[in-house]
Each structure stands twice: as C-alpha cells, then as structure tokens.
Design an enzyme around this catalytic site. Structure first.
Site, PDB file in Angstrom:
ATOM      1  N   GLU A 135       9.733  16.541  14.334  1.00 49.56           N
ATOM      2  CA  GLU A 135      10.251  16.501  12.849  1.00 49.56           C
ATOM      3  C   GLU A 135       9.520  17.598  12.419  1.00 49.56           C
ATOM      4  O   GLU A 135       8.213  17.459  11.774  1.00 49.56           O
ATOM      5  CB  GLU A 135       9.733  15.094  12.519  1.00 49.56           C
ATOM      6  CG  GLU A 135      10.825  14.689  11.499  1.00 49.56           C
ATOM      7  CD  GLU A 135      10.155  13.351  10.950  1.00 49.56           C
ATOM      8  OE1 GLU A 135       9.071  12.731  11.323  1.00 49.56           O
ATOM      9  OE2 GLU A 135      11.026  12.480  10.347  1.00 49.56           O
TER      10      GLU A 135
ATOM     11  N   CYS B 209      13.515  11.415   6.261  1.00 46.23           N
ATOM     12  CA  CYS B 209      13.707  10.934   7.598  1.00 46.23           C
ATOM     13  C   CYS B 209      15.019  11.027   8.310  1.00 46.23           C
ATOM     14  O   CYS B 209      15.192  11.214   9.273  1.00 46.23           O
ATOM     15  CB  CYS B 209      13.364   9.362   7.753  1.00 46.23           C
ATOM     16  SG  CYS B 209      14.093   8.405   6.431  1.00 46.23           S
TER      17      CYS B 209
ATOM     18  N   LYS C 184       0.939  -1.168   0.013  1.00 48.39           N
ATOM     19  CA  LYS C 184       0.165   0.065   0.047  1.00 48.39           C
ATOM     20  C   LYS C 184       0.858   1.433  -0.084  1.00 48.39           C
ATOM     21  O   LYS C 184       1.464   1.442   0.943  1.00 48.39           O
ATOM     22  CB  LYS C 184      -0.928   0.029   1.256  1.00 48.39           C
ATOM     23  CG  LYS C 184      -1.904   1.292   1.142  1.00 48.39           C
ATOM     24  CD  LYS C 184      -2.219   1.715   2.490  1.00 48.39           C
ATOM     25  CE  LYS C 184      -1.436   2.921   2.758  1.00 48.39           C
ATOM     26  NZ  LYS C 184      -1.561   4.042   2.012  1.00 48.39           N
TER      27      LYS C 184
ATOM     28  N   GLU D  20      10.431   1.458   9.931  1.00 43.62           N
ATOM     29  CA  GLU D  20      11.316   2.574   9.591  1.00 43.62           C
ATOM     30  C   GLU D  20      10.465   4.002   9.829  1.00 43.62           C
ATOM     31  O   GLU D  20       9.601   4.277   9.079  1.00 43.62           O
ATOM     32  CB  GLU D  20      11.741   2.775   8.143  1.00 43.62           C
ATOM     33  CG  GLU D  20      12.469   1.326   7.766  1.00 43.62           C
ATOM     34  CD  GLU D  20      13.681   1.269   8.582  1.00 43.62           C
ATOM     35  OE1 GLU D  20      14.265   2.349   8.958  1.00 43.62           O
ATOM     36  OE2 GLU D  20      14.467   0.038   8.410  1.00 43.62           O
TER      37      GLU D  20
HETATM   38  P1  NAP Z   1       2.604   8.874   7.517  1.00 36.94           P
HETATM   39  O1  NAP Z   1       1.552   9.754   7.377  1.00 36.94           O
HETATM   40  O2  NAP Z   1       3.039   7.753   8.714  1.00 36.94           O
HETATM   41  O3  NAP Z   1       2.253   7.751   6.278  1.00 36.94           O
HETATM   42  C1  NAP Z   1       2.969   6.948   5.818  1.00 36.94           C
HETATM   43  C2  NAP Z   1       2.009   5.702   5.060  1.00 36.94           C
HETATM   44  O4  NAP Z   1       1.445   5.110   6.001  1.00 36.94           O
HETATM   45  C3  NAP Z   1       1.161   6.344   3.938  1.00 36.94           C
HETATM   46  O5  NAP Z   1       1.141   5.261   2.804  1.00 36.94           O
HETATM   47  C4  NAP Z   1      -0.167   6.584   4.716  1.00 36.94           C
HETATM   48  O6  NAP Z   1      -1.082   6.711   3.916  1.00 36.94           O
HETATM   49  C5  NAP Z   1      -0.025   5.161   5.543  1.00 36.94           C
HETATM   50  N1  NAP Z   1      -0.943   5.476   6.776  1.00 36.94           N
HETATM   51  C6  NAP Z   1      -1.271   6.612   7.521  1.00 36.94           C
HETATM   52  N2  NAP Z   1      -2.314   6.105   8.369  1.00 36.94           N
HETATM   53  C7  NAP Z   1      -2.394   4.742   8.068  1.00 36.94           C
HETATM   54  C8  NAP Z   1      -3.197   3.938   8.824  1.00 36.94           C
HETATM   55  N3  NAP Z   1      -4.204   4.227   9.736  1.00 36.94           N
HETATM   56  N4  NAP Z   1      -3.419   2.517   8.501  1.00 36.94           N
HETATM   57  C9  NAP Z   1      -2.342   2.182   7.481  1.00 36.94           C
HETATM   58  N5  NAP Z   1      -1.540   3.128   6.920  1.00 36.94           N
HETATM   59  C10 NAP Z   1      -1.586   4.375   7.003  1.00 36.94           C
HETATM   60  O7  NAP Z   1       4.058   9.239   7.223  1.00 36.94           O
HETATM   61  P2  NAP Z   1       4.374  10.347   5.797  1.00 36.94           P
HETATM   62  O8  NAP Z   1       4.142  11.806   6.171  1.00 36.94           O
HETATM   63  O9  NAP Z   1       3.586   9.760   4.313  1.00 36.94           O
HETATM   64  O10 NAP Z   1       5.721  10.056   5.752  1.00 36.94           O
HETATM   65  C11 NAP Z   1       6.575  11.098   6.446  1.00 36.94           C
HETATM   66  C12 NAP Z   1       7.207  10.270   7.487  1.00 36.94           C
HETATM   67  O11 NAP Z   1       7.925   9.225   7.251  1.00 36.94           O
HETATM   68  C13 NAP Z   1       8.051  11.013   8.392  1.00 36.94           C
HETATM   69  O12 NAP Z   1       7.803  10.931   9.584  1.00 36.94           O
HETATM   70  C14 NAP Z   1       9.483  10.330   7.827  1.00 36.94           C
HETATM   71  O13 NAP Z   1      10.544  10.508   8.938  1.00 36.94           O
HETATM   72  C15 NAP Z   1       9.040   9.064   7.765  1.00 36.94           C
HETATM   73  N6  NAP Z   1      10.184   8.163   6.815  1.00 36.94           N
HETATM   74  C16 NAP Z   1      10.743   7.301   7.674  1.00 36.94           C
HETATM   75  C17 NAP Z   1      11.867   6.581   6.999  1.00 36.94           C
HETATM   76  C18 NAP Z   1      12.954   5.581   7.586  1.00 36.94           C
HETATM   77  O14 NAP Z   1      13.442   4.923   6.641  1.00 36.94           O
HETATM   78  N7  NAP Z   1      12.823   5.762   8.712  1.00 36.94           N
HETATM   79  C19 NAP Z   1      11.799   6.787   5.392  1.00 36.94           C
HETATM   80  C20 NAP Z   1      11.185   7.990   4.880  1.00 36.94           C
HETATM   81  C21 NAP Z   1      10.200   8.393   5.885  1.00 36.94           C
HETATM   82  P3  NAP Z   1      -2.031   8.193   3.843  1.00 36.94           P
HETATM   83  O15 NAP Z   1      -1.079   9.121   3.259  1.00 36.94           O
HETATM   84  O16 NAP Z   1      -3.128   7.748   3.126  1.00 36.94           O
HETATM   85  O17 NAP Z   1      -2.284   8.388   5.198  1.00 36.94           O
END
Ligand code: NAP
Length: 474
Positions: free
Chosen positions: A376, A278, A169, A244
């Site tokens: 963040e 990240c 997804k 991650e």
């Molecule tokens: P996010 O809001 O947590 O979303 C990530 C993914 O999870 C998206 O596909 C999102 O879909 C999905 N998601 C959200 N709520 C969900 C739920 N209730 N059930 C299932 N899936 C759900 O994060 P983001 O804003 O897209 O990405 C930024 C974050 O990712 C930052 O915190 C960054 O640091 C972190 N990140 C970490 C790494 C690493 O390797 N550590 C790498 C890249 C990014 P929707 O968009 O539809 O909500």
C-alpha cells in the site's frame, strides 16, 4: 485531555504529547498522554456504565446520539479546521469528512430503535423459540489518523446505539479531532462512562485493551500488520472482533468507458487525502487500445492539482502525514522508475522542505513486480497498467491479500454485472468512484479486514445473538 467516566482530565503521570501540523512542521497543541493505568480506569468506568446503559431503551440511546449529531453540525467548521491542521487534508475535504462523520451518528441514532429479535418456528408445539440481540459489553475502538473524525463515529455511534459502552484510542498524531468529537458527546449529556477517550502510547494502551477480559469487543481500523497483531493479542480473551484494514484498490477502465468520467474518478480516488485513504486507487488498469490517451489526459489533469497547506484557498492536495510517509512514497516511485516505469508527471517532493508534501504523480508502464503493486503506497502516486481482455484484468485486479475496494468503468451493462460478481472486494463501484454511504456496509475481504461498518451490518457487530427456548406446555 483524556475523557474518563464523564470527566476531562490530565494523565496520572502528567505526561503529554505534542501535536504537529504536517503542512508546517509546527507544534499546534499539546495534549495529555495516558497509559496503562488510565486505560484500566476507562475500562472499569465503561464496565460500570454498561450495567445501566444496556437497559436504556433504543429510543433513549438514539436521543443522545441525535443530540450529539446536532452539536457536531453546530461545530462543523471548528472540527474541520482541526482535522486540516493536525493531518493536512484541504479544508473543504475536511468539511466533507465531518459531514460524513455526522451521517453515521444520525443513521445510528435512528437504527438504535431497530435492534429487532426474531421468533423461530419450533419443531414441537410445546416450545416457543426466540432469538434475542443484546449488546456485547465494553467495546474498545482503535482508530487511525487519515479520517480522524469519521473513523471514530463509524465505530462509536453503532456501539452506543446497540447499548455497548466504549473506550476509544485514537491515533496520537490526530487526538484533537477526537477531543472535538468527544466534546460533543459530553455536551450531549452521555451518561458517565458510556464513552471514554484515552490518548497515548499505542503499545501500552493496546495491550491493556486486548488483554482485558472486561473488554468484550475490539474494533480496529488501521494497517493490516497492526490488525494481525491485535488479533493475536485478543485471542486469549476470545473477543468479538471487527477489523477495517489496508486496501489496494484496482481501478479498471475498459475501452468503452466514458474516459472523462473515469479520469475524474481516478483524480478523486487517488489524490484526495494525498492518496492516504484505504480505498484509494492503487492500480489503474486501462485497456491497451486507450491507454496512451488515458495516461496523457490523466497526467495533464494531475499536474494541474494545487499542492499546499490545506487551510489555503484552492488547495487540492495537502501534505502527507509525516516524513516517514514521504520516504515510503519516494521509495516506491524510485523502485518503479528502476523497473522502467515512466513518470508522466510529478515524481518529487514539493515545497520548501517545511511540510511533508509530494507532487501528484502518474507513472506509466507499471508492472506486477513493483512495490506500488504489492504494498500500500499511501501517497499521491497513480500507476497505470495495461490489459488486453476482461478475463486477464479480473485475474490481475484480484489481489492476493487485499480486498477492500475496487472500481470499474464500462458502458457495457453485462460486463458491469460480470465485474461486480468476479471482483473479490468488499466494496465495488461500477461507474462510481465514491461508493461510500452511512447506510451501506463498508469492509474488506481477505487481509483487508473482517466485519463491517455502516448500515444494518455495522450495528450487528456490537450485538450478541442469544437463543432462548421456552417450554410452554403444562
Ligand atoms: P496503523 O499504524 O495500523 O495505526 C492505526 C491505529 O492503531 C493508530 O491509532 C495506532 O497508534 C494504533 N496502533 C499501532 N500499533 C498499535 C499497537 N501495538 N497496539 C494498539 N494500537 C496500535 O495505521 P495508520 O498508519 O494510522 O493508518 C493507515 C492504515 O489504516 C492504512 O493501512 C489504511 O489502509 C488503513 N485504513 C483502513 C480503513 C478501512 O476502513 N479499511 C480506513 C482507514 C485507514 P500509533 O499511531 O500510536 O501507532
């Protein structure tokens, strides 16, 4: 389009979602939006495919991945352009991402052949002891928008190499890059059901993936709050999990550092992807004696970065993903200013209001009480803190909850080693602002995650260890 059991298809309900270009606010495409039903179908397709995929040899699985990597290379330009259009990063950076995404596929195409077991010395002469490594089963992967191609291959390549089947997804703001990657899997001839793609509402799809007993592994990249929620949701079915999550990287510059190299490092780790990474630098700790000069030079360089549509030549900094992200950055900057932070450059929205752009910003006199220190920011804002000595900076750099990446610039070898051991982070770059490669493990400490992606560790996340004891006496 959704991709289930080897077929491209619409959602059962006919529902769709629009994909926007954050540089222009325009709709660039419309894709199928599936939900619970399609997720169930994808899980069942993956479950069925697992029966034969797990029996394929590593070499055979590696060949499919190698073919997919070749196709991704051929379509590199097309995939990069898609990334730029749906999430905004400048085209050369998108090309770099695609190259990185391919590296994971190439690495795991090779690694598929090296899933070794072990023999264990027995305590009795009439026993033979072994450890087997076997694929865990159906893996669910949930990915974010900030690296919409490489976050996918970093999960799917090791899963497939290990013998797992996958339901992905991706983030609904960047489904087009996912579709492009899956087109390569399809053309590479992946057997039906081995890799499935569901685009649609997070909550509905997420619940189905986490609650299903047929899904044996969940791998997630995204924010820490969503990661925690998915962990809770997965508890009832006790899945194998890797996460991650968010980061809050310190970038430490000692008085003996090569200042030019450190500034270049900050520019790269802070403003690339508009700070939406990240492992982005979030807190810059500079030795008191050089802080003034460092701040001035960094601000001069940051102010020269060209902001704009990532498809245009020479653009260094693209838009933020959406208006909400822009508001968060504004809020963090306003909070810093209110607490006596001094804006050395930037500090405003950029452009005519059509795209979600923010100026590269450097803030001096940052404090621990500011939101930029505790949350963040995920934007192009570089806060500078000063420190007196090594002990103090270690204490301050080690974050209470985050522990993904940290950077340290010094010419003192002994100090470099001390920092390497004292920083509580999963990834440490000593005089290196780009410590990411396919062959090394990537992952965080504390609330920045659990498990690793990349390298040998990355494939182990998709394998179960089975102990076998064989009686060999008469
Ligand atoms: P996010 O809001 O947590 O979303 C990530 C993914 O999870 C998206 O596909 C999102 O879909 C999905 N998601 C959200 N709520 C969900 C739920 N209730 N059930 C299932 N899936 C759900 O994060 P983001 O804003 O897209 O990405 C930024 C974050 O990712 C930052 O915190 C960054 O640091 C972190 N990140 C970490 C790494 C690493 O390797 N550590 C790498 C890249 C990014 P929707 O968009 O539809 O909500």
């Amino acid at each position: 389009m959704l991709y289930i059991n080897g077929e491209w298809r619409q959602a059962n309900s006919g529902q769709t979602l629009d994909v926007l270009n954050p540089a222009t606010g325009e709709i660039i495409n419309t894709v199928a939006s599936g939900g619970k039903e399609e997720t169930k179908e994808a899980i069942q397709a993956a479950k069925k495919a697992f029966k034969s995929w797990k029996k394929a040899t590593g070499e055979e699985r590696g060949k499919y991945l190698a073919k997919a990597a070749e196709l991704m290379k051929e379509k590199k330009g097309e995939i990069a352009r898609t990334i730029t259009m749906e999430m905004g990063k400048p085209l050369p950076h998108a090309e770099r991402e695609v190259a990185g995404a391919i590296n994971y596929v190439v690495w795991y195409a090779e690694e598929a052949k090296r899933v070794y077991g072990e023999t264990i010395p027995a305590s009795h002469p009439d026993k033979h002891l072994m450890l087997l490594r076997q694929p865990v089963g159906v893996a669910a992967a949930i990915t974010p928008w900030n690296f919409p191609a490489s976050m996918i291959t970093r999960k799917i390549a090791p899963a497939i190499a290990a013998g797992c089947t996958v339901v992905l997804k991706p983030a609904p703001s960047t489904p087009l890059s996912a579709i492009k990657v899956f087109e390569c899997f399809h053309e590479a001839g992946f057997p039906e059901g081995v890799a499935n793609l569901i685009i649609g509402p997070a909550d509905e799809i997420g619940k189905e993936l986490t609650k299903s007993p047929d899904v044996r592994k969940l791998t997630f990249t995204g924010s820490t709050p969503v990661g925690k929620m998915l962990l809770k949701e997965s508890a009832d079915t006790v899945k194998k999990i890797s996460m991650e999550l968010g980061g809050h990287a310190p970038f430490i510059v000692f008085e003996d550092a090569d200042m030019g190299a450190a500034i270049k490092g900050v520019l790269g780790t802070k403003f690339v992807n508009s700070g939406q990474t990240c492992i982005s630098t979030n807190r810059i700790y500079v030795a008191e004696s050089i802080a003034e000069e460092f701040g001035q030079r960094l601000a001069e360089q940051a102010a020269k970065l060209k902001v704009g549509n990532g498809l245009e030549d020479g653009v260094d900094v693209g838009p933020l993903i959406n208006e909400q992200a822009l508001e968060k950055v504004e809020n963090h900057v306003a909070d810093a200013v209110q607490q006596n932070g001094k804006v050395l450059c930037g500090g405003n929205r950029y452009g005519n209001g059509k795209g979600s752009f923010y100026e590269p910003t450097v803030i001096n006199f940052a404090q621990e009480s500011m939101k930029i220190t505790t949350e963040e920011t995920f934007g192009p804002v570089a806060p500078i803190y000063t420190f007196k000595d090594e002990e103090e900076v270690i204490e301050r750099a080690n974050h209470e909850s985050y522990g993904l990446a940290a950077y340290c610039f010094t010419k003192d070898l002994g100090r470099g080693y001390r920092m390497m051991s004292e920083l509580e982070y999963g990834i440490v770059g000593i005089n290196d602002p780009a410590p990411i490669v396919a062959q090394a493990p990537f992952g965080g400490f504390k609330e920045s995650g659990m498990g690793k992606e990349g390298g040998r560790s990355g494939i182990l996340e998709y394998l179960e260890e089975k102990f076998v004891s064989v009686g060999i006496g008469n």
